[in-house]
Design an enzyme around this catalytic site. Structure first.
Site, PDB file in Angstrom:
ATOM      1  N   THR A 115       0.839  -1.190   0.000  1.00 61.65           N
ATOM      2  CA  THR A 115       0.000   0.000   0.000  1.00 61.65           C
ATOM      3  C   THR A 115       0.878   1.245   0.000  1.00 61.65           C
ATOM      4  O   THR A 115       2.106   1.164   0.108  1.00 61.65           O
ATOM      5  CB  THR A 115      -0.926   0.031   1.228  1.00 61.65           C
ATOM      6  OG1 THR A 115      -0.128   0.021   2.423  1.00 61.65           O
ATOM      7  CG2 THR A 115      -1.861  -1.171   1.244  1.00 61.65           C
ATOM      8  N   GLU A 116       0.201   2.355  -0.089  1.00 58.44           N
ATOM      9  CA  GLU A 116       0.877   3.644  -0.064  1.00 58.44           C
ATOM     10  C   GLU A 116       1.525   3.878   1.300  1.00 58.44           C
ATOM     11  O   GLU A 116       0.980   3.480   2.333  1.00 58.44           O
ATOM     12  CB  GLU A 116      -0.156   4.729  -0.366  1.00 58.44           C
ATOM     13  CG  GLU A 116       0.373   6.120  -0.479  1.00 58.44           C
ATOM     14  CD  GLU A 116      -0.726   7.115  -0.785  1.00 58.44           C
ATOM     15  OE1 GLU A 116      -0.413   8.313  -0.895  1.00 58.44           O
ATOM     16  OE2 GLU A 116      -1.900   6.693  -0.909  1.00 58.44           O
ATOM     17  N   LEU A 117       2.689   4.514   1.300  1.00 56.17           N
ATOM     18  CA  LEU A 117       3.416   4.792   2.542  1.00 56.17           C
ATOM     19  C   LEU A 117       3.129   6.217   2.998  1.00 56.17           C
ATOM     20  O   LEU A 117       3.141   7.157   2.199  1.00 56.17           O
ATOM     21  CB  LEU A 117       4.919   4.616   2.333  1.00 56.17           C
ATOM     22  CG  LEU A 117       5.815   4.959   3.529  1.00 56.17           C
ATOM     23  CD1 LEU A 117       5.556   3.990   4.682  1.00 56.17           C
ATOM     24  CD2 LEU A 117       7.279   4.936   3.130  1.00 56.17           C
ATOM     25  N   PHE A 118       2.866   6.366   4.299  1.00 56.61           N
ATOM     26  CA  PHE A 118       2.633   7.680   4.896  1.00 56.61           C
ATOM     27  C   PHE A 118       3.768   7.966   5.870  1.00 56.61           C
ATOM     28  O   PHE A 118       3.981   7.226   6.836  1.00 56.61           O
ATOM     29  CB  PHE A 118       1.278   7.710   5.598  1.00 56.61           C
ATOM     30  CG  PHE A 118       0.123   7.614   4.648  1.00 56.61           C
ATOM     31  CD1 PHE A 118      -0.427   8.755   4.097  1.00 56.61           C
ATOM     32  CD2 PHE A 118      -0.394   6.384   4.281  1.00 56.61           C
ATOM     33  CE1 PHE A 118      -1.483   8.674   3.208  1.00 56.61           C
ATOM     34  CE2 PHE A 118      -1.444   6.288   3.399  1.00 56.61           C
ATOM     35  CZ  PHE A 118      -1.995   7.436   2.857  1.00 56.61           C
ATOM     36  N   LYS A 163     -11.647   6.599  12.888  1.00 62.21           N
ATOM     37  CA  LYS A 163     -11.060   7.303  14.023  1.00 62.21           C
ATOM     38  C   LYS A 163      -9.705   7.837  13.592  1.00 62.21           C
ATOM     39  O   LYS A 163      -9.186   7.479  12.525  1.00 62.21           O
ATOM     40  CB  LYS A 163     -10.918   6.376  15.235  1.00 62.21           C
ATOM     41  CG  LYS A 163     -10.146   5.097  14.952  1.00 62.21           C
ATOM     42  CD  LYS A 163     -10.147   4.167  16.160  1.00 62.21           C
ATOM     43  CE  LYS A 163      -9.441   2.859  15.841  1.00 62.21           C
ATOM     44  NZ  LYS A 163      -9.424   1.936  16.996  1.00 62.21           N
ATOM     45  N   ASP A 180      -7.263   1.404   6.794  1.00 61.61           N
ATOM     46  CA  ASP A 180      -7.723   0.328   7.678  1.00 61.61           C
ATOM     47  C   ASP A 180      -9.206   0.032   7.460  1.00 61.61           C
ATOM     48  O   ASP A 180     -10.053   0.336   8.295  1.00 61.61           O
ATOM     49  CB  ASP A 180      -7.460   0.680   9.144  1.00 61.61           C
ATOM     50  CG  ASP A 180      -7.484  -0.556  10.028  1.00 61.61           C
ATOM     51  OD1 ASP A 180      -7.887  -1.627   9.537  1.00 61.61           O
ATOM     52  OD2 ASP A 180      -7.110  -0.448  11.208  1.00 61.61           O
TER      53      ASP A 180
END
Length: 619
Positions: A115-118, A163, A180
């Site tokens: 997935t994309e990295l933050f 959240k 998520d």
């Protein structure tokens, strides 16, 4: 031919990049495009997130890895992992975390997806790292989150666990995205879902009724806005999920809501937290004036205490005032209650569902039960207190909980030790229970079996600490315990300690009472009360003094072991070979016959200590 050679050259060049491992990969995907590094970015219940690298685009990615054994352990875990991967693969939006690839590694027995990295982690950690944030920045985050929710809802997807912990940030861009989706639900041909799942602090009231729609995400978004503006976790004033459930279903807002001084922010969040029938959609909230760019650029964070609390919002889960009065009034004796549970073997936890009421007025309460640490009586007492259950006793609810736990965990049995119950047994049978450690008789062998006599209070006082076992009081100093000086008899030190404690009971009885040391008034009345039977106590006091039998025995055994070790150390500390030989057959005529054996022992120790100065280096 030349084309074939060029393809071969590219293939060999690509394999060489992976083969020489100059990038420091731990492993690569089957195509060789993605490589995993050893750096761990995060770890959850089922998966671990590593830093990875995409060689084709030259960007870092998030490598999510879960072992197949963990994924297949429970149907819920498998469904959650499958839902997250399948949904991410179908969703394409600039406010939703991007999905790149997924595969199963047969030899490593792992399930992997990219997935994309933050770079800045979750919005919650980012907000805690930078407490001062302007309203303009928060409004920009809110617009991005609402756009993502509007996209999900347009495709019939409910996030159900929105959240700040599930919103990710790229700090260098000021960019937030929703992630998520493991608990997300897809509405196929219907407008409502029925499973109760999520985080209690962010769950809308209608979720407890097991009939809800996309509006639950708007409610959760309102709680996220409250956390972003105040930096306070919703309902942090509550100690357990039962208190949160009680406040949510009663329409009470978190205390953090009253920290807001900005009227526009309070109004905007209030729109998100009203009952489901009047709650706006994500698209409607995007048109709210609060999210429009401000005219001035010097606005600051809105964290401040409100001078006066705003009026409460409409109740989120009630239909009429008569229904509220029925809930506040004491429940009838015929109110039904059913308890069902679900076992989570991974965490040794049972999730219990308590259904209260019948007909159209039904309440569902969900809470975890730790098999290793919780007891049914403690949970039942907490339920009666927090949920205002007036028609049932805690013992009755505890029996229902234990029955459900035994059904889920065969062989489970929670042992409890009650002083009051043991007193009742003494009255009926005439002799104490074998596990009875506090005999009412000063000469009872059962009372002194484990080193705690009838007049022993609060465990072993002094340097070894105290354990509040009873209200009796007696102190046995370490010097009063007789231990043999022969090394061969060290194995019988425990029995010697037990015998010494038994001999000290009569002495303590003369100088102490059952509730504490003897006072002047007690001596005037005729001495201590160690031989008197224990007075009866109320049922509430009995429950308050109830102790787990297993914990009681462990505490007493550990105290005895600790005491025995200290006595052995003292014996070797004061034992002197030269002094012992010198004092064989010797007794001081001035103290013989008049002093106690303990005084003679102390005199011998003083004599041996004098010789010890001369022969110190012999040891």
């Amino acid at each position: 031919m030349s084309g074939a050679r060029r393809c071969g050259d590219r293939r060999s060049e690509r394999s060489s990049v992976v083969g020489d491992n100059r990038n420091g990969y731990v492993e690569t995907d089957p195509t060789g495009r993605y490589g995993r590094l050893s750096e761990v970015l995060g770890k959850g219940a089922m998966k671990t997130v590593y830093r990875g690298f995409d060689e084709l685009r030259g960007v870092e990615v998030a490598w999510n890895q879960a072992t197949i054994s963990d994924v297949l352990r429970t149907p819920d875990a498998l469904h959650r992992m499958y839902a997250e991967v399948s949904l991410l693969a179908d969703l394409r939006h600039d406010a939703i975390i991007a999905f790149h690839a997924s595969w199963v590694h047969p030899s490593r027995r792992t399930f992997n997806f990219i997935t994309e990295l933050f770079s800045s982690g979750t919005l919650r950690s980012y907000r805690l790292r930078y407490p001062r944030v302007s309203r303009r920045a928060v409004a920009a985050w809110a617009r991005a989150i609402l756009r993502g929710l509007a996209y999900l809802h347009s495709r019939g997807v409910i996030h159900r666990d929105l959240k700040c912990d599930n919103i990710f940030v790229n700090g260098h861009l000021g960019q937030v995205k929703i992630g998520d989706l493991g608990l997300a639900a897809v509405l196929r041909g219907c407008t409502s879902a029925r499973s109760v799942i999520g985080t209690p602090e962010f769950m809308a009231p209608e979720m407890y009724d097991e009939c809800y729609g996309v509006g639950v995400d708007v409610y959760s978004f309102g709680m996220c806005m409250l956390e972003m503006l105040t930096n306070e976790y919703p309902y942090s004033e509550c100690d357990n999920p039962a208190q949160i459930y009680k406040k949510v279903t009663a329409g009470k807002l978190p205390d953090a809501f009253y920290l807001l001084t900005d009227a526009d922010a309070r109004r905007f969040i209030g729109r998100c937290l009203v009952d489901a029938a009047h709650r706006p959609s994500a698209e409607e909230l995007l048109l709210d004036p609060f999210l429009s760019p401000p005219q001035n650029h010097d606005d600051h964070n809105t964290i401040a205490h409100a001078t006066a609390p705003p009026p409460p919002l409409p109740l989120a889960c009630s239909n009429s005032s008569e229904e509220q009065e029925e809930e506040e009034a004491p429940a009838a004796k015929t109110t039904g209650m059913a308890i069902t549970g679900k076992l989570n073997k991974e965490h040794d936890t049972i999730f219990l569902k308590v259904q209260i009421g019948g007909g159209g007025n039904v309440r569902n309460i969900y809470f975890p039960f730790d098999v290793a640490n919780d007891t049914a009586m403690e949970v039942a007492t907490e339920m009666v207190k927090e949920l205002d259950i007036a028609d049932r006793e805690p013992t009755e609810i505890a029996a229902m909980i234990e029955q459900e736990i035994v059904r889920l965990v065969p062989g489970y049995k929670q042992h409890e030790y009650s002083y009051a119950d043991d007193d009742d047994d003494d009255d009926v049978n005439g002799q104490p229970n074998p596990f009875y450690y506090l005999s009412s008789s000063p000469t009872s062998s059962q009372g002194s079996l484990c080193g705690v006599g009838p007049t022993s209070s609060e465990g072993f006082p002094g340097p070894h600490g105290k354990v509040d076992w009873s209200r009796d009081y007696c102190y046995y100093p370490p010097s009063s315990v007789s231990v043999s000086d022969d090394d061969d008899s060290s194995t019988s030190s425990l029995s010697a300690a037990v015998s010494a404690i038994s001999l000290q009971q009569q002495h303590c009885s003369a100088s102490s009472s059952r509730l504490g040391p003897a006072s002047a008034s007690a001596s005037e009345d005729g001495g201590g009360h160690a031989g008197r039977p224990r007075q009866r106590e109320g049922e509430e006091e009995r429950r308050r003094r109830r102790m787990s039998r297993n914990r009681s025995m462990v505490d007493m055994r550990s105290q005895l072991l600790h005491r025995t070790l200290v006595e052995e150390l003292n014996k070797r500390l004061f034992f002197n070979t030269v002094g012992a030989v010198h004092d064989i057959g010797f007794r001081d005529p001035t103290t013989y016959g008049s002093s106690s054996s303990s005084s003679s022992s102390q005199h011998r120790r003083r004599s041996s200590s004098k010789v010890d100065h001369k022969h110190h280096y012999m040891f």
